[in-house]
Design a protein around this motif. Sequence first.
Motif, PDB file in Angstrom:
ATOM      1  N   ASP A 120       0.884  -1.558   0.379  1.00 30.53           N
ATOM      2  CA  ASP A 120      -0.065  -0.140  -0.232  1.00 30.53           C
ATOM      3  C   ASP A 120       0.590   1.288   0.084  1.00 30.53           C
ATOM      4  OD1 ASP A 120       0.976  -0.936   2.967  1.00 30.53           O
ATOM      5  OD2 ASP A 120      -0.545   0.679   3.176  1.00 30.53           O
ATOM      6  N   HIS A 128      -3.311  -2.730  -2.890  1.00 30.59           N
ATOM      7  CA  HIS A 128      -3.653  -3.371  -1.543  1.00 30.59           C
ATOM      8  C   HIS A 128      -4.194  -4.910  -1.762  1.00 30.59           C
ATOM      9  CE1 HIS A 128      -7.800  -1.613  -2.857  1.00 30.59           C
ATOM     10  NE2 HIS A 128      -7.509  -0.572  -2.899  1.00 30.59           N
ATOM     11  N   LYS A 133       0.244  -5.272   6.187  1.00 34.61           N
ATOM     12  CA  LYS A 133      -0.135  -3.816   7.860  1.00 34.61           C
ATOM     13  C   LYS A 133      -0.810  -3.135   6.406  1.00 34.61           C
ATOM     14  CE  LYS A 133      -0.876  -0.463  11.174  1.00 34.61           C
ATOM     15  NZ  LYS A 133      -0.279  -0.266  11.782  1.00 34.61           N
ATOM     16  N   PRO A 152      -4.564  -1.267   4.628  1.00 33.17           N
ATOM     17  CA  PRO A 152      -5.879  -0.778   4.499  1.00 33.17           C
ATOM     18  C   PRO A 152      -7.210  -1.846   4.161  1.00 33.17           C
ATOM     19  CG  PRO A 152      -5.061   0.926   2.909  1.00 33.17           C
ATOM     20  CD  PRO A 152      -4.071  -0.698   3.375  1.00 33.17           C
ATOM     21  N   LEU A 153      -8.010  -2.670   4.822  1.00 23.18           N
ATOM     22  CA  LEU A 153      -9.134  -2.741   4.416  1.00 23.18           C
ATOM     23  C   LEU A 153      -8.963  -4.289   4.484  1.00 23.18           C
ATOM     24  CD1 LEU A 153      -9.855  -1.587   0.741  1.00 23.18           C
ATOM     25  CD2 LEU A 153     -10.874  -0.919   3.118  1.00 23.18           C
ATOM     26  N   ASN A 187      -5.807  -7.485   5.645  1.00 19.55           N
ATOM     27  CA  ASN A 187      -3.404  -8.054   6.132  1.00 19.55           C
ATOM     28  C   ASN A 187      -2.757  -8.512   4.574  1.00 19.55           C
ATOM     29  OD1 ASN A 187      -3.777  -9.971   7.153  1.00 19.55           O
ATOM     30  ND2 ASN A 187      -4.905  -9.163   9.529  1.00 19.55           N
TER      31      ASN A 187
END
Length: 126
Positions: A13, A37, A58, A60-61, A63
């Motif tokens: 990300d 992602h 790590k 978003p949305l 892992n």
Amino acid sequence: MRPHRARIVLVEDNDAVRQSLTILLRTRGYAVEQYRHGIELLNNRVLPEADCLLIDYKMPLINGIELLDRLRKNGFTIPALLITGVVSTTLTARALSCGFVQVIEKPDLDASLIEHIERLVESAGK
């Protein structure tokens, strides 16, 4: 000897890290398909053909461990490496039980990452 133009799917990300890893891998002769992602990768109708997955933990949305779990449930069996800013024994155990071959800490990426990818690609016989 590493096959010519082995394909790596990179899910990261952080734009700077993703671009840096892409440049590193391409200078070593790998073809790289990038995703910002995990959901972006999962939204593909057809998962890309690859020799190795390189997934950030790590994001978003979803892992990295959740992403690989979903990919495995969808029949995607490509060897995978997890990259993370902080390695712990708990995270490593979770990652390995989910199907990652190795967990690599981001500060050690340059040299160790290439070694791990070369081993995975060579062992896959591609």
